[in-house]
Design an enzyme around this catalytic site. Sequence first.
Site, PDB file in Angstrom:
ATOM      1  N   CYS A 156       0.792  -1.244   0.000  1.00 42.73           N
ATOM      2  CA  CYS A 156       0.000   0.000   0.000  1.00 42.73           C
ATOM      3  C   CYS A 156       0.818   1.286   0.000  1.00 42.73           C
ATOM      4  O   CYS A 156       0.696   2.094  -0.912  1.00 42.73           O
ATOM      5  CB  CYS A 156      -0.946   0.004   1.192  1.00 42.73           C
ATOM      6  SG  CYS A 156      -2.220  -1.239   1.041  1.00 42.73           S
TER       7      CYS A 156
HETATM    8  C1  UDX Z   1      -1.499   0.231   5.486  1.00 43.03           C
HETATM    9  C2  UDX Z   1      -2.437   1.131   6.303  1.00 43.03           C
HETATM   10  O1  UDX Z   1      -2.019   1.168   7.666  1.00 43.03           O
HETATM   11  C3  UDX Z   1      -3.858   0.665   6.166  1.00 43.03           C
HETATM   12  O2  UDX Z   1      -4.734   1.533   6.886  1.00 43.03           O
HETATM   13  C4  UDX Z   1      -4.182   0.685   4.694  1.00 43.03           C
HETATM   14  O3  UDX Z   1      -5.470   0.547   4.350  1.00 43.03           O
HETATM   15  C5  UDX Z   1      -3.257  -0.297   3.959  1.00 43.03           C
HETATM   16  O4  UDX Z   1      -1.932   0.165   4.149  1.00 43.03           O
HETATM   17  P1  UDX Z   1      -0.207  -2.062   5.821  1.00 43.03           P
HETATM   18  O5  UDX Z   1       0.432  -1.826   4.485  1.00 43.03           O
HETATM   19  O6  UDX Z   1      -0.703  -3.410   6.144  1.00 43.03           O
HETATM   20  O7  UDX Z   1      -1.466  -1.074   6.043  1.00 43.03           O
HETATM   21  O8  UDX Z   1       0.910  -1.672   6.873  1.00 43.03           O
HETATM   22  P2  UDX Z   1       1.183  -0.785   8.174  1.00 43.03           P
HETATM   23  O9  UDX Z   1       1.096  -1.663   9.345  1.00 43.03           O
HETATM   24  O10 UDX Z   1       0.435   0.479   8.204  1.00 43.03           O
HETATM   25  O11 UDX Z   1       2.724  -0.468   7.888  1.00 43.03           O
HETATM   26  C6  UDX Z   1       3.106   0.133   6.652  1.00 43.03           C
HETATM   27  C7  UDX Z   1       4.605   0.205   6.511  1.00 43.03           C
HETATM   28  O12 UDX Z   1       5.155   1.160   7.393  1.00 43.03           O
HETATM   29  C8  UDX Z   1       5.321  -1.109   6.825  1.00 43.03           C
HETATM   30  O13 UDX Z   1       6.392  -1.283   5.924  1.00 43.03           O
HETATM   31  C9  UDX Z   1       5.837  -0.890   8.211  1.00 43.03           C
HETATM   32  O14 UDX Z   1       6.920  -1.713   8.518  1.00 43.03           O
HETATM   33  C10 UDX Z   1       6.219   0.568   8.082  1.00 43.03           C
HETATM   34  N1  UDX Z   1       6.403   1.206   9.346  1.00 43.03           N
HETATM   35  C11 UDX Z   1       5.385   1.266  10.225  1.00 43.03           C
HETATM   36  C12 UDX Z   1       7.642   1.717   9.649  1.00 43.03           C
HETATM   37  O15 UDX Z   1       8.565   1.656   8.854  1.00 43.03           O
HETATM   38  N2  UDX Z   1       7.820   2.322  10.842  1.00 43.03           N
HETATM   39  C13 UDX Z   1       6.836   2.414  11.729  1.00 43.03           C
HETATM   40  O16 UDX Z   1       7.077   3.005  12.778  1.00 43.03           O
HETATM   41  C14 UDX Z   1       5.574   1.886  11.445  1.00 43.03           C
END
Ligand code: UDX
Length: 452
Positions: free
Chosen positions: A278
Amino acid sequence: MNISIIGTGYVGLVSGVCLAYKGHRVICVDKIQSIVDSINKGIAPIYEAHLERMLIDVVNNNNLKATTDLEHAVMNTQISIIAVGTPFIGDSIDLKYVEDAAYDIGTILKNKKDYHVVCVKSTVIPTTTDTLVLKTLQQSSGKTLGDFGLVMNPEFLKEGEAVEDFLNPDRIVIGAMDEKSFEMLKNVYKDYFDAPILKVNPRTAEMIKYTSNSLLATLVSFSNEIAAISEEVGNIDALKVLEGVSLDRRITPNPEGKIIKPDITKYLKPGRGFGGSCFPKDVKSLIAFSEKQGYTPQILKSVIEVNESQTRRMIIALKSEISGIKDKTIAILGLAFKANTDDVRESPSIKLIGELLKEGGKLICYDPIAIENAKKELANNINIKFVDRYEKALERADAAIIMTDWDVILNIAFDEFKKLMKNPTIVDGCRIFDITKAESHGIRYVGIGYRE
Ligand code: UDX
């Protein structure tokens, strides 16, 4: 209500199962017979926590069935939810599958007397629903808006928590073309889900989805920019900096001294950058769309640039710790883009591995569940080995790089690093280990956002 869902990927299937679980009667449609058969047998074709258990329930109580017959599904339901993929190809998202679904539904609506609402749930760039989808439906059905309804209803599902997110939504956004279709969609959620319903127009709904993901991605890159500045200065821990910032009452409320840590603070943390299906795709799509409209989105472009520089920065840090990469044995701990998923799409770990291989490193990679998917992404190379236990990855390694914050990885004792590795050096891309403790065990520690 009777609802058909077109596309049984992770959004379509989770939505279908959860709506059926809440009591709606759902028909899932997919073109692939083996997927349909699997769903009808109660076997989830994708992995998502709780999904299979609930799928078995709803198939057994006849609230959900799957078919390849779109006509049967549209004719026997009041609402069709489009949940097909929108892959990012070249420099923009490909809306072909959404357009095809709208076209096919339209041809069926031509012969349907009853009012029917089409709902776009796929993530689509603003204006898609009220231009492309509407036009396509009108063309193929020979009808006009009003004869059928049209809404945009984005999903906000985190991988690994998608079922919980669907069942306990924080908001339900309904971007309706008209009042009648809004009311129909509202009935899908109103008595079943406890969340505020935000009524907007379709392009605003589409924009809410992109803005939500762009904001979270911006927080990650913002944190990584602060991390980079802190590293250059030295002896500043950006993790602590951002913790200090997060404690601002406007970010972390503390009524009567009771701290309520909002989930959003999880994104205010230095690390190896964001990935997944996403964030990268949505931010890039919004940039491309915005530029097409004549506006250059400078912040969003930097969000991507900072994110893409993270692996390079980690490699520079690693090189200075172990003086070069060539022929060094490096343990990669974590392949998935985040914990609790086997998804490696746009995973920073896969990018890092590619770079390290180019530099001649010998990589031993561990992940509790993502190895098979990672193998598909990485071409065969004699310098890469996959192991099913982290101990095997650490054995005789010159350095260990932490790329996914799996519990099994964050629970590795420092003594194990010390005992197993040739040269106990940790490059922590997830900031899961305590610097002082690592150093007190005689381990060289480099974390994103921290340099001595
Ligand atoms: C995301 C959105 O949160 C969700 O609402 C949407 O509809 C789909 O996209 P997702 O892709 O499953 O969901 O992941 P999420 O848990 O939000 O993390 C996204 C990315 O950010 C991951 O690569 C995660 O590792 C990264 N991340 C998250 C960081 O690098 N640092 C952080 O502190 C938090």
